[in-house]
Structures are given as structure tokens and as C-alpha cells.
Write a protein that holds these residues in place. Sequence first.
Motif, PDB file in Angstrom:
ATOM      1  N   GLN A  21       2.405 -83.817  11.884  1.00  0.00           N
ATOM      2  CA  GLN A  21       2.650 -84.590  10.667  1.00  0.00           C
ATOM      3  C   GLN A  21       3.716 -85.661  10.904  1.00  0.00           C
ATOM      4  OE1 GLN A  21       3.029 -82.274   6.945  1.00  0.00           O
ATOM      5  NE2 GLN A  21       2.475 -80.457   8.157  1.00  0.00           N
ATOM      6  N   GLU A  22       4.759 -85.312  11.672  1.00  0.00           N
ATOM      7  CA  GLU A  22       5.809 -86.282  11.966  1.00  0.00           C
ATOM      8  C   GLU A  22       5.261 -87.471  12.745  1.00  0.00           C
ATOM      9  OE1 GLU A  22       9.784 -83.422  12.133  1.00  0.00           O
ATOM     10  OE2 GLU A  22       8.614 -83.744  13.961  1.00  0.00           O
ATOM     11  N   GLU A  24       2.223 -88.569  12.700  1.00  0.00           N
ATOM     12  CA  GLU A  24       1.392 -89.344  11.779  1.00  0.00           C
ATOM     13  C   GLU A  24       2.255 -90.270  10.926  1.00  0.00           C
ATOM     14  OE1 GLU A  24      -1.688 -88.555   8.032  1.00  0.00           O
ATOM     15  OE2 GLU A  24      -1.004 -86.880   9.270  1.00  0.00           O
TER      16      GLU A  24
END
Length: 242
Positions: A21-22, A24
Motif C-alpha cells: 500500500q505504501e 502504491e
Amino acid sequence: MPHAVVSKEEWLEARKALLAQEKELTRARDRLNEARRALPWEPVTKDYIFDTASGPQSLGELLGTCSQLIVYHFMLAPDWEEGCVGCSFFADHVDGAMAHLKAGDVAFVAASRAPLDKIEAYKARMGWKFPWVSAQDSDFNYDYQASFRDEDVASGTIQYNYTNMPAMGDLKDLHGTSVFVKDRDGKVFHTYSTYARGAEQTLTTLMLLDLVPKGRNEEGTMNWVRRHDQYEDAPKASTCCH
């Protein structure tokens, strides 16, 4: 609040999921920054004059030897005795960046409607070194949506952050950040402005707090923030205007 405690293997699995997620978010931020840099420019057509410690200066002169300028619209009205708490919090992050900004061809100034003597007194109290100018006799803060005229406030509606919104009582100043560039012919252009939480990523303290388990530990946006000479051992509710 109780928190999950797991084995190293389970922790590593969860951390890798967050890492995806980071990454992204990092890629999305890169795309956003590219889009910001690609915005069209608008020419500055007014001859804004600021009261500075070196005498009256135009907007172009505020750039000095740099081709790019960041102006922070600092909330300090002519009748205020001290600057906004949130703006002061931002200002605490600036001095250490000044040499690095200049190396990147960027000048920085803060601008307020307060007279220069009041600005200089508050700046000395807080121990800041960055340039801070008075726009008291200029349309600058009004034109860039950081200050509001009496008639606007009286109407009950102000334009801020590119939208019409209810006036905040008799408050005539809000914060923002505006960016300018000067071309080889000396012409100055406005390239970008942001308001409200738009420049939150410039607040290093918040970015560091976001790394720890309690995060910002706030009940309202930055409600714990004080001027750095007013902190007590136990944080309490703030009157931050942000």
C-alpha cells in the motif's frame, strides 16, 4: 487501547502487505507531483510592493537570485499581537530548510497583513530567521485568497480553497502557500497555490507522528499544537485556527 501482538512471521506478513500500500501511495504521489509541475502558469500583472527588512521590494525582487519562490501566507493580521498557532507550527519547520531550498533554486518568504514592526517583534520572540514581509499596503493576500476584505466577511461568504464558503465570524485571514517563477526576461508567473490541509505534507512533525502507534493523537485537527514557547508538560486543547 489493546493492540494485537503476534509472532515475528505474522508481523512480517502484515508489514509486507502494508508495504504494498505504501508503494502504491508513493507512485500516486509521484504522479500528482508531476501533474502539479505540469500546471499552466498565469502571469502576475499587478505590481505588488512589500515592506521588508531591506526596504520596499516587488514580488520579483523577493526571488533574489532564485528563479522560483514559495510564499507562505502567514496569519498575522494588523490588530493581532501574535501569529496564528498553526502558522507558527509551520514556521518552526522552515529555517532548517532554507539553505537546501536555495540550493534547489527556490526562495522562501512568509507574507502577512500585519505591519513590519509587528512581524519583526513576533519573529524575534520565536527565534526565526527566514524572510517575512508585510503585504499590508498591497492587494497580494486578497488576490491569492488568503485574506478577505470587510465587505466579503460582512456578506457571510468568502472564497477560499477555490470555493465559496461561509465566513468564519470576523476572521479576515487564513493560511495558504503560493508558488511563483521568474523567467529569463524577469517576468513573474503564478504557478500554484494551496490552502487548508493542502500543504500538510510540508509539516515534518506530522509526518513523523504518523509513523508511531498513537499517530497524531488528536481529537481535532492539530488541536494539541502550541506555539513552541507555550508548551506545558501535559498537552491541552488548542485554539488553533486550522
